[in-house]
Design a protein around this motif. Structure first.
Motif, mmCIF file in Angstrom:
data_model
loop_
_atom_site.group_PDB
_atom_site.id
_atom_site.type_symbol
_atom_site.label_atom_id
_atom_site.label_comp_id
_atom_site.label_asym_id
_atom_site.label_seq_id
_atom_site.Cartn_x
_atom_site.Cartn_y
_atom_site.Cartn_z
ATOM 1 N N LEU A 114 0.850 -1.104 0.012
ATOM 2 C CA LEU A 114 -0.082 0.011 0.044
ATOM 3 C C LEU A 114 0.995 1.247 -0.080
ATOM 4 N N ALA A 115 1.848 1.250 0.734
ATOM 5 C CA ALA A 115 2.809 2.403 0.638
ATOM 6 C C ALA A 115 3.533 2.572 -0.285
ATOM 7 N N GLU A 116 3.986 1.542 -1.039
ATOM 8 C CA GLU A 116 4.512 1.652 -2.502
ATOM 9 C C GLU A 116 3.857 2.271 -3.356
ATOM 10 N N GLU A 117 2.345 1.699 -3.505
ATOM 11 C CA GLU A 117 1.265 2.150 -4.198
ATOM 12 C C GLU A 117 1.222 3.753 -4.095
ATOM 13 N N ALA A 118 1.019 4.033 -2.932
ATOM 14 C CA ALA A 118 0.798 5.691 -2.511
ATOM 15 C C ALA A 118 2.046 6.237 -2.974
ATOM 16 N N GLU A 119 3.233 5.768 -2.791
ATOM 17 C CA GLU A 119 4.331 6.482 -3.322
ATOM 18 C C GLU A 119 4.317 6.730 -4.898
ATOM 19 N N LYS A 120 3.873 5.814 -5.591
ATOM 20 C CA LYS A 120 3.696 5.798 -7.031
ATOM 21 C C LYS A 120 2.559 6.856 -7.298
ATOM 22 N N ARG A 121 1.542 6.814 -6.622
ATOM 23 C CA ARG A 121 0.375 7.880 -7.173
ATOM 24 C C ARG A 121 0.887 9.126 -6.926
ATOM 25 N N ARG A 122 1.780 9.315 -5.461
ATOM 26 C CA ARG A 122 2.239 10.680 -5.278
ATOM 27 C C ARG A 122 2.995 11.182 -6.486
ATOM 28 N N LYS A 123 4.064 10.294 -6.930
ATOM 29 C CA LYS A 123 4.826 10.815 -8.102
ATOM 30 C C LYS A 123 4.212 10.999 -9.510
ATOM 31 N N LEU A 124 3.022 10.108 -9.400
ATOM 32 C CA LEU A 124 2.340 10.358 -10.770
ATOM 33 C C LEU A 124 1.601 11.695 -10.817
ATOM 34 N N LEU A 125 1.230 12.085 -9.510
ATOM 35 C CA LEU A 125 0.345 13.294 -9.315
ATOM 36 C C LEU A 125 1.475 14.590 -9.652
ATOM 37 N N GLU A 126 2.698 14.243 -8.998
ATOM 38 C CA GLU A 126 3.760 15.477 -9.336
ATOM 39 C C GLU A 126 4.225 15.342 -10.692
ATOM 40 N N ASP A 127 4.147 14.300 -11.374
ATOM 41 C CA ASP A 127 4.409 14.434 -12.850
ATOM 42 C C ASP A 127 3.404 15.034 -13.728
ATOM 43 N N VAL A 128 2.144 14.937 -13.320
ATOM 44 C CA VAL A 128 1.238 15.573 -14.263
ATOM 45 C C VAL A 128 1.240 17.028 -13.749
ATOM 46 N N ALA A 129 1.489 17.275 -12.790
ATOM 47 C CA ALA A 129 1.383 18.960 -12.246
ATOM 48 C C ALA A 129 2.592 19.483 -12.983
ATOM 49 N N SER A 130 3.725 19.008 -13.051
ATOM 50 C CA SER A 130 4.883 19.254 -13.683
ATOM 51 C C SER A 130 4.573 19.674 -15.269
ATOM 52 N N SER A 131 4.019 18.630 -15.788
ATOM 53 C CA SER A 131 3.875 18.814 -17.293
ATOM 54 C C SER A 131 2.797 19.972 -17.467
ATOM 55 N N LEU A 132 2.039 20.243 -16.633
ATOM 56 C CA LEU A 132 0.991 21.340 -16.804
ATOM 57 C C LEU A 132 1.731 22.882 -16.822
ATOM 58 N N GLN A 133 2.985 22.892 -16.279
ATOM 59 C CA GLN A 133 3.573 24.021 -15.923
ATOM 60 C C GLN A 133 4.655 24.347 -16.857
ATOM 61 N N ASN A 134 4.737 25.564 -17.523
ATOM 62 C CA ASN A 134 5.918 26.049 -18.477
ATOM 63 C C ASN A 134 7.225 26.353 -17.447
ATOM 64 N N ASN A 135 8.218 26.392 -18.071
ATOM 65 C CA ASN A 135 9.403 26.767 -17.244
ATOM 66 C C ASN A 135 9.486 28.491 -17.286
ATOM 67 N N GLU A 136 10.250 28.757 -16.418
ATOM 68 C CA GLU A 136 10.394 30.402 -15.891
ATOM 69 C C GLU A 136 10.476 31.283 -17.353
ATOM 70 N N ALA A 137 11.340 30.892 -18.164
ATOM 71 C CA ALA A 137 11.363 31.704 -19.419
ATOM 72 C C ALA A 137 10.282 32.018 -20.170
ATOM 73 N N GLU A 138 9.596 30.902 -20.174
ATOM 74 C CA GLU A 138 8.472 30.856 -21.163
ATOM 75 C C GLU A 138 7.202 31.462 -20.381
ATOM 76 N N ASN A 139 7.348 31.663 -19.169
ATOM 77 C CA ASN A 139 6.270 32.335 -18.291
ATOM 78 C C ASN A 139 6.655 33.804 -18.260
ATOM 79 N N MET A 140 7.545 34.402 -18.748
ATOM 80 C CA MET A 140 7.683 35.896 -18.975
ATOM 81 C C MET A 140 7.204 36.298 -20.269
ATOM 82 N N SER A 141 6.339 37.368 -20.036
ATOM 83 C CA SER A 141 5.804 38.022 -21.311
ATOM 84 C C SER A 141 5.675 39.358 -21.334
ATOM 85 N N ALA A 142 5.781 40.180 -22.395
ATOM 86 C CA ALA A 142 5.826 41.388 -22.393
ATOM 87 C C ALA A 142 4.635 42.233 -22.271
#
Length: 259
Positions: A216-244
């Motif tokens: 159960l702990a391993e599965e929970a860790e996998k889910r946590r990492k998966l959520l983190e990966d999904v959240a990271s994929s939805l966010q641009n890097n810092e340069a891309e976030n800058m806009s005039a």
């Protein structure tokens, strides 16, 4: 003259009754001696009813025993025990024999004990009590009675059989003790085996729970990492976030006050 006649008639009446009462007992006794138990019973019952002879209780109890009316025999003995002139030890002994015949071995033992208490030298009930105790499974007590009987009647015709029986009973006691020892050992083995099985089952259960918790702990860790990966994929890097805020560039002049 009238008084004398009355006295004579009264004495004659008493004498007739006494003779009649004794006649009942005598007739019963005669029939009893001639081995007619059923025929003698009514005479002994009348003798008891008239209170003529306390021996009637003893004869009557034996007569009932002879025709296998054991309950009636016991009742006669019980009633006779309340007669001050009766032979208590014989009545108790007879009651014990009747109870024994009925298979009431505990009751028989009690009656034999009463007979022995009435006369400590009366050895017959000691032997019979030994038999009653043996029937009740009281091996130790029966051995004591058999040995006591032989000490009182060393030349008894049944001596050899009694000695053999005592030996068999003592051997049986040793056998029972060995069987009990084996039984207790088996119980201990079974108990130890059950405890071992319980420990193994508990250990297996604890192991299963630990593995489940790990899974159960391993599965929970996998889910946590998966959520983190999904959240990271939805966010641009810092340069891309800058806009005039608008396309293209602006021209402007920069003036300085320094000449």
């Amino acid at each position: 003259m009238k008084i004398k006649c009355f006295i004579f008639v009264f004495i004659a009446f008493i004498s007739f009754n006494l003779f009649s009462q004794e006649s009942n007992f005598s007739k019963g006794e005669k029939l009893f001696i001639e081995n007619h138990p059923e025929e003698c019973i009514p005479y002994f019952e009348k003798a008891i009813l008239n209170g003529e002879n306390s021996k009637a209780y003893t004869y009557l109890s034996v007569a009932y025993f002879q025709i296998k009316k054991f309950n009636e025999s016991v009742k006669v003995c019980e009633k006779g025990m309340n007669d001050f002139a009766s032979d208590k030890k014989i009545l108790a002994y007879n009651a014990g024999n009747s109870c024994y015949a009925l298979g009431l071995f505990e009751e028989a033992e009690k009656w034999y004990s009463i007979a022995i208490s009435a006369d400590s030298l009366f050895f017959d009930p000691i032997l019979n009590r030994a038999n009653a105790r043996l029937k009740s499974g009281k091996i130790d007590e029966s051995i004591l009675d058999y040995e006591k009987y032989l000490s009182m009647v060393p030349d008894d015709v049944q001596k050899d059989n009694i000695v053999l029986l005592i030996k068999m009973l003592k051997d049986y006691k040793v056998e029972l003790a060995e069987q009990e020892r084996i039984r207790l050992e088996e119980e201990e083995k079974i108990k130890a085996e059950n405890e071992r099985i319980q420990r193994e089952l508990m250990e297996q259960e604890l192991k299963r729970k630990a593995e489940l918790e790990k899974q159960l702990a391993e599965e929970a860790e996998k889910r946590r990492k998966l959520l983190e990966d999904v959240a990271s994929s939805l966010q641009n890097n810092e340069a891309e976030n800058m806009s005039a805020g608008a396309e293209g560039t602006f021209d402007y002049e920069y003036e300085t006050e320094l000449e």
